[in-house]
Write a protein that holds these residues in place. Structure first.
Motif, PDB file in Angstrom:
ATOM      1  N   SER A 112     -16.943 -13.870 -14.748  1.00  0.00           N
ATOM      2  CA  SER A 112     -17.261 -13.414 -16.104  1.00  0.00           C
ATOM      3  C   SER A 112     -17.068 -11.914 -16.244  1.00  0.00           C
ATOM      4  O   SER A 112     -16.553 -11.425 -17.261  1.00  0.00           O
ATOM      5  N   GLY A 113     -17.497 -11.171 -15.205  1.00  0.00           N
ATOM      6  CA  GLY A 113     -17.311  -9.729 -15.245  1.00  0.00           C
ATOM      7  C   GLY A 113     -15.846  -9.332 -15.286  1.00  0.00           C
ATOM      8  O   GLY A 113     -15.448  -8.417 -16.030  1.00  0.00           O
TER       9      GLY A 113
ATOM     10  N   TYR B 280     -14.558 -10.094 -18.706  1.00  0.00           N
ATOM     11  CA  TYR B 280     -15.040  -9.108 -19.683  1.00  0.00           C
ATOM     12  C   TYR B 280     -14.312  -7.773 -19.526  1.00  0.00           C
ATOM     13  O   TYR B 280     -13.903  -7.151 -20.520  1.00  0.00           O
TER      14      TYR B 280
ATOM     15  N   TRP C  50     -10.555  -8.319 -20.467  1.00  0.00           N
ATOM     16  CA  TRP C  50     -10.330  -9.222 -21.575  1.00  0.00           C
ATOM     17  C   TRP C  50      -9.129  -8.814 -22.422  1.00  0.00           C
ATOM     18  O   TRP C  50      -8.312  -9.649 -22.819  1.00  0.00           O
TER      19      TRP C  50
END
Length: 572
Positions: free
Chosen positions: A366-367, A370, A373
């Motif tokens: 997820s990091g 993010y 992105w």
């Protein structure tokens, strides 16, 4: 009466004639080939022993055996020279490796000359069956039983019978194929004198072993043959130790099956006994009925005995259950206790470790998503999305609004010339260098691309309608200059047009919003996304900043090279 006697004599004469003709035919068949030959082999065997002989004519090649075994014929040469076909199943045994002459067991009456014929070829064998009473030493064992993993010795049984003779060339063979017992893969087998030593016994060592040795009798070479049948079993028997856990989820009062599983080694006479008993805290003994179920293979036998507890009680949890097994070798007892099944801590640890690992991977993923992105979206746009600029009737990808040296607002508190010139350098040098030359966007810079002489307000409105994006380079000087009109016009255009103009705000330098700003501009500054410039105009590496990826993120999707040459905007 006389007629009857004459008829019987006639029939007898005819039958004898047919038999004689058949025998003569058989003899004639062999006279050219075998009748005058000396026997090719002479065998000496002992009575009451199983022994067999190959047909020497046959090739025991596996590819030829099927065709040869039906062609081979065995005959016994009788004293009058006639040949008797060997058809008695007691004397002849058909195996998977061809035709063998098999005595099971050999008797004194089997002594004689035997002929094996295959097509037009034949071989004669002399077989002499001698009584064991003639042996100088006791005849050896012809049946042995060994257990695996131990050491065993196999002696040639007939070796002691002829110790005074000149014995030579002892040979060992295995099974009907007469394959040699010595092979490159059988390191633990050695032969010393007349003894074959198996240093480690395996299940595959079971079979029939034939020993041959040569001896001179009356100046003739005889082959003394004897066989030993070897059976191999597992070393004793074992019982599997186990403990049965009571399932906590079931609770007491539920039925439970207890199964005792025992492995026995090979036995010739297998008569096992398996039983269940239980002893409770008050020393009360309880016996359970049931018949064991046994399965077997060549190496071992496995038995199962299952008892059923209709309802497990608290007393059952305190009792001990005993499984007792017995065979000819001995007996063994295994105790079983019941307990409430506890949660396996090790399994919980593994579940926890795996969960934490998956959580860490999820957080890291997820990091990464993010943080990268924008790069992921740009990559997706470059290869998946279609070009937005095709067929939209627009001339420019972005209109650039900035403050220049010619701005009408000049304040005495302004800084040096070079400081005032940074925004203009950024707008007319760095932006085109990156967006136009590197990423093929078509920018509209008012002083560069709009022909002079027209009305300023009309030119701005016309350019905004012909642009897909509007980029505003904001600073304190811009907010307080008449240039803020261009921002207000762009906001109005984006609200009125059906195909809304999208605004990109670049915070080039920090600024404070003055009180005289129009409300629509004030709301736009608080609602629209803003990209902050933190680069150095004099540093070439500024073109590779993450800043440009964010600008491209808000720019339209565009593929291929730019297809325009004249940047001067046609006012008509």
């Amino acid at each position: 009466m006389d007629n009857t006697m004459h008829s019987m004599l006639f029939m007898t004469t005819v039958i004898l004639c047919i038999i004689s003709c058949t025998i003569v035919a058989e003899v004639k068949e062999f006279i050219p080939n075998c009748a005058d030959r000396e026997p090719s082999y002479r065998y000496l065997v002992f009575d009451k022993e199983n022994v067999f002989f190959q047909c020497p004519v046959l090739s025991y090649n596996q590819n030829e055996e099927q065709s040869n075994k039906h062609k081979a014929k065995w005959f016994l040469r009788k004293s009058n020279g006639s040949l008797q076909t060997m058809t008695n199943s007691r004397d002849l045994k058909v195996t998977g490796l061809g035709i063998l002459l098999w005595f099971s067991p050999a008797e004194m009456r089997h002594s004689g000359t035997y002929v094996c014929k295959v097509d037009n070829d034949c071989v004669k064998l002399d077989v002499y069956v001698q009584s064991k009473d003639m042996c100088l030493m006791p005849y050896g064992s012809s049946s042995l039983y060994f257990t695996t993993d131990l050491k065993g010795f196999i002696s040639c049984p007939s070796h002691g019978c002829l110790q005074t003779k000149n014995i030579s060339n002892l040979r060992w063979y295995k099974n009907e194929a007469f394959s040699s017992v010595t092979s490159p893969n059988r390191y633990s087998l050695t032969i010393t004198n007349n003894v074959m030593q198996l240093n480690t016994i395996y299940i595959t060592d079971a079979g029939v072993y034939t020993c041959d040795f040569d001896v001179d009798i009356n100046s003739r070479k005889w082959i003394v043959r004897a066989t030993t049948k070897l059976e191999v079993g597992c070393k004793y028997f074992s019982i599997q130790n186990f403990k049965i856990f009571w399932k906590k989820s079931s609770g007491t009062g539920k039925p439970l099956n207890l199964t005792c599983r025992i492995r026995f080694g090979f036995e010739r006479f297998f008569k096992p006994m398996v039983k269940w008993t239980s002893v409770y805290p008050n020393y009360e003994e309880k016996k359970f009925g049931g018949k064991e179920l046994c399965t077997s293979d060549i190496s071992e036998k496995e038995c199962f005995l299952t008892i059923v507890l209709d309802k497990v009680t608290e007393d059952d949890l305190l009792a001990k259950f005993y499984c007792y097994a017995e065979n000819a070798v001995g007996n063994v007892t295994t105790a079983v206790t019941l307990s409430l099944k506890q949660i396996d801590i090790c399994i919980l640890k593994y579940i926890l470790y795996v969960s934490v690992l998956l959580l860490v991977i999820l957080l890291l993923g997820s990091g990464m998503i993010y943080f990268y992105w924008i790069e992921i979206v740009l990559l997706y746009r470059n290869y998946i999305l279609k070009d937005e600029t095709i067929g939209d009737d627009k001339d420019f990808d972005a209109f650039i609004s900035y403050t220049s040296q010619c701005s009408e607002l000049h304040m005495e508190s302004e800084k040096s010339y070079s400081d005032n010139n940074d925004e203009e350098r950024f707008a007319i040098q760095l932006l085109p260098d990156v967006l136009e030359n590197k990423y093929n966007y078509n920018l509209c810079i008012l002083e560069r691309d709009i022909l002079p002489g027209g009305a300023y307000v009309e030119d701005i409105a016309r350019v905004l309608k012909r642009s897909r994006r509007a980029i505003f380079i904001l600073s304190e000087k811009y907010i307080r200059s008449p240039k803020v009109f261009e921002l207000q016009a762009a906001i109005t255009c984006s609200l009125e047009e059906q195909e809304a103009l999208k605004l990109i705000l670049i915070k080039f330098k920090p600024f404070k919003e003055p009180d005289f700003l129009p409300n629509v501009v004030r709301k736009a500054l608080s609602a629209l996304p803003m990209v902050t410039w933190k680069g150095d105009l004099d540093n070439k590496s500024s073109q590779n900043l993450k800043f440009w990826n964010r600008i491209r993120y808000y720019m339209p999707v565009k593929h291929g090279q730019k297809k325009w040459e004249n940047k001067a905007f046609n006012k008509t």
